[in-house]
Design a protein around this motif. Structure first.
Motif, short mmCIF file in Angstrom:
data_model
loop_
_atom_site.label_atom_id
_atom_site.label_comp_id
_atom_site.label_asym_id
_atom_site.label_seq_id
_atom_site.Cartn_x
_atom_site.Cartn_y
_atom_site.Cartn_z
N TYR A 41 -14.25 -7.26 4.75
CA TYR A 41 -13.54 -6.16 5.41
C TYR A 41 -12.48 -6.68 6.37
O TYR A 41 -11.35 -6.18 6.39
N LEU A 42 -12.83 -7.72 7.16
CA LEU A 42 -11.85 -8.28 8.09
C LEU A 42 -10.67 -8.90 7.35
O LEU A 42 -9.51 -8.77 7.77
N ALA A 43 -10.97 -9.57 6.22
CA ALA A 43 -9.88 -10.14 5.42
C ALA A 43 -8.98 -9.04 4.86
O ALA A 43 -7.75 -9.16 4.84
N ALA A 44 -9.61 -7.94 4.39
CA ALA A 44 -8.82 -6.82 3.86
C ALA A 44 -7.99 -6.17 4.97
O ALA A 44 -6.84 -5.77 4.75
N LEU A 45 -8.57 -6.06 6.18
CA LEU A 45 -7.84 -5.47 7.31
C LEU A 45 -6.64 -6.33 7.67
O LEU A 45 -5.53 -5.81 7.89
N TYR A 46 -6.82 -7.64 7.72
CA TYR A 46 -5.72 -8.54 8.05
C TYR A 46 -4.64 -8.49 6.97
O TYR A 46 -3.44 -8.41 7.27
N ALA A 47 -5.07 -8.51 5.69
CA ALA A 47 -4.09 -8.51 4.60
C ALA A 47 -3.32 -7.19 4.56
O ALA A 47 -2.11 -7.17 4.30
N SER A 48 -4.01 -6.07 4.80
CA SER A 48 -3.33 -4.77 4.75
C SER A 48 -2.31 -4.64 5.88
O SER A 48 -1.23 -4.08 5.68
N ARG A 49 -2.63 -5.16 7.07
CA ARG A 49 -1.67 -5.10 8.18
C ARG A 49 -0.44 -5.94 7.90
O ARG A 49 0.66 -5.63 8.38
N LYS A 50 -0.59 -7.03 7.15
CA LYS A 50 0.55 -7.86 6.82
C LYS A 50 1.36 -7.27 5.65
O LYS A 50 2.59 -7.33 5.63
N LEU A 51 0.64 -6.71 4.67
CA LEU A 51 1.32 -6.24 3.47
C LEU A 51 1.92 -4.85 3.63
O LEU A 51 2.92 -4.53 2.99
N HIS A 52 1.29 -4.01 4.47
CA HIS A 52 1.73 -2.61 4.56
C HIS A 52 3.20 -2.48 4.97
O HIS A 52 3.98 -1.75 4.32
N PRO A 53 3.67 -3.16 6.04
CA PRO A 53 5.09 -3.03 6.38
C PRO A 53 6.03 -3.55 5.29
O PRO A 53 7.08 -2.96 5.03
N LEU A 54 5.64 -4.66 4.65
CA LEU A 54 6.48 -5.21 3.59
C LEU A 54 6.58 -4.24 2.42
O LEU A 54 7.67 -3.97 1.90
N LEU A 55 5.44 -3.72 1.97
CA LEU A 55 5.44 -2.78 0.86
C LEU A 55 6.18 -1.49 1.22
O LEU A 55 6.86 -0.90 0.38
N ASP A 56 6.02 -1.07 2.47
CA ASP A 56 6.68 0.16 2.89
C ASP A 56 8.20 0.00 2.84
O ASP A 56 8.92 0.90 2.38
N ARG A 57 8.71 -1.14 3.30
CA ARG A 57 10.15 -1.38 3.24
C ARG A 57 10.64 -1.51 1.80
O ARG A 57 11.71 -1.03 1.45
N TRP A 58 9.85 -2.14 0.96
CA TRP A 58 10.27 -2.35 -0.42
C TRP A 58 10.21 -1.06 -1.23
O TRP A 58 11.06 -0.82 -2.10
N LEU A 59 9.23 -0.21 -0.95
CA LEU A 59 9.04 1.01 -1.73
C LEU A 59 9.85 2.19 -1.22
O LEU A 59 9.96 3.20 -1.91
#
Length: 441
Positions: A41-59
């Protein structure tokens, strides 16, 4: 299975789940799996916080873009709230393989996977689905099913629902069949409605086609899409279409008697779309006094919008059986006239040229098919009567104030030339002289 048996079965499952929970609390393997759950869960939380802004800008496409790629990017970006539970589900799946290889058991971590799947379904229903019907189905069917799956009792509940039969006259069906029918029908018809909206938007953008033809093709596609959706639902649920023959016969009899007006309006709507004599955007006036702009044409009726924003629902049959005046057929120009008068001491030979030049300055007044034409109409009681005829593209309605603008131009032009507009004057002739009494001195 009756209610008592189901209650006893439910109590047995509760006792079993309590025993499993006690076993997990006392098992080192279970605690290790709890630890892996926390790490995943902690790994998923860390990965989502890093990926969410990038994906949001790209999408997120630039503002104003409306291409198919931009729409697809916006559609995918809607599902970004699912990033955390799905990443947790994937990481926990990796942890499950590790624990099964080390301890030969992964029940705790498998339960964690089901919990995160339940959270994903809940987020999907609460934050992503916008359709009201699908939102209600998700809230009362999808989320409970995901909760039962997370608890591991979905199979038992489905078995109970499958054995619960609902009698309906000569027909009978299980509750599980009814739920499946609702889910399948809702999903297919939602997909059909979405497909219909996309195809309608695409067809209405084809400007080279006549408006009536666009409406006809859109209606034909709508009937075809939902007809295919109905057949798919019947086929998937295993319902024999021949069993609907009696219902079809009843509908046919109804059309012949009580529903003949609906059938007549439907056929009239098809004729309207084929002929194109009245289509969306036209301003029409019927014999009955109904007048307005056509904003929508349905299978049963045509909807008119009046100048004051009211909607009038007119049966399609009225457009076929009565006289209809179309003021804007195919976007053609319309002629209007503005009457005015000048005083008798005016040199009326100069008036037409002055007025025609003034009216021609209006940006909405056309020179084709005819330029402004000022005509002498008569000699009135108070002045010389004129009228100027002019052509414009569109209707003189609340949005377009052609006549009002032209009257302003006439007023200003006459004032600039020193020509007066007469007002009513009356001459009173007394048959007997007035007697004036003088005050006594």
């Amino acid at each position: 299975m009756d209610g008592t048996a189901f209650l006893n079965t439910a109590l047995e499952h509760v006792e079993r789940l309590w025993g499993i929970a006690q076993g997990w609390l006392l098992s080192p393997a279970a605690w290790s799996q709890f630890g892996l759950l926390l790490v995943a869960y902690l790994a998923a939380l860390y990965a989502s916080r890093k990926l969410h802004p990038l994906l949001d800008r790209w999408l997120t496409p630039p503002e104003g873009q409306d291409s198919y790629i931009a729409r697809a990017r916006r559609f995918v970006s809607m599902f970004l709230p699912l990033l955390l539970p799905l990443l947790a589900y994937v990481f926990i799946g990796i942890g499950e393989n590790v624990t099964r290889s080390l301890f030969g058991s992964g029940a705790v971590i498998a339960f964690g996977k089901r919990v995160f799947l339940f959270l994903a379904v809940r987020i999907l229903v609460k934050e992503i689905i916008a359709d009201p019907v699908m939102k209600v189905l998700g809230r009362y069917i999808f989320v409970p099913i995901a909760g039962l799956y997370a608890l591991g009792i979905l199979d038992e509940v489905m078995a109970y629902l499958d054995t619960t039969v609902v009698p309906l006259g000569n027909l009978s069906f299980s509750v599980l069949f009814a739920i499946r029918f609702v889910l399948v029908a809702s999903a297919i018809f939602w997909l059909g409605r979405w497909s219909n909206e996309q195809s309608s938007q695409f067809i209405k953008k084809q400007d080279e086609m006549r408006p009536a033809m666009r409406e006809l093709i859109a209606k034909t596609l709508e009937i075809g899409i939902f007809g295919v959706a109905f057949l798919l639902v019947m086929n998937i649920m295993g319902i024999n279409l021949t069993s609907l023959a009696v219902l079809t016969g009843v509908i046919g009899v109804g059309l012949g008697f009580g529903l003949q007006k609906i059938a007549s309006n439907f056929i009239s709507g098809v004729i309207l779309l084929l002929e194109g004599q009245a289509t969306v955007g036209d301003y029409v006036e019927l014999d009955g006094g109904e007048a307005g702009t056509i904003i929508k044409m349905t299978a049963r009726a045509t909807i008119l919008e009046t100048y004051d924003g009211r909607w009038i629902v007119v049966p399609n049959e009225d457009f076929i059986t009565t006289r209809v005046v179309n003021y804007s057929d195919s976007g053609s120009a319309n002629r209007y006239e503005a009457p005015f008068s000048v005083s008798y001491d005016t040199d009326i030979n100069k008036v037409p040229a002055i007025i025609e030049a003034a009216v021609a300055k209006h940006p909405g007044v056309l020179n084709d098919p005819f330029p402004p034409d000022c005509e002498l109409r008569g000699f009135g009681d108070n002045g010389v009567d004129f009228a100027v005829e002019f052509w414009v593209e569109g209707i003189d309605d609340g949005r377009n104030k052609f006549t009002s603008d032209v009257l302003f131009l006439i007023w200003n032009a006459l004032k600039d030339e020193g020509i007066t507009i007469p007002y009513p004057q009356r001459v009173v002739e007394l048959k007997t002289p007035l007697t004036v009494s003088m005050p006594a001195t």
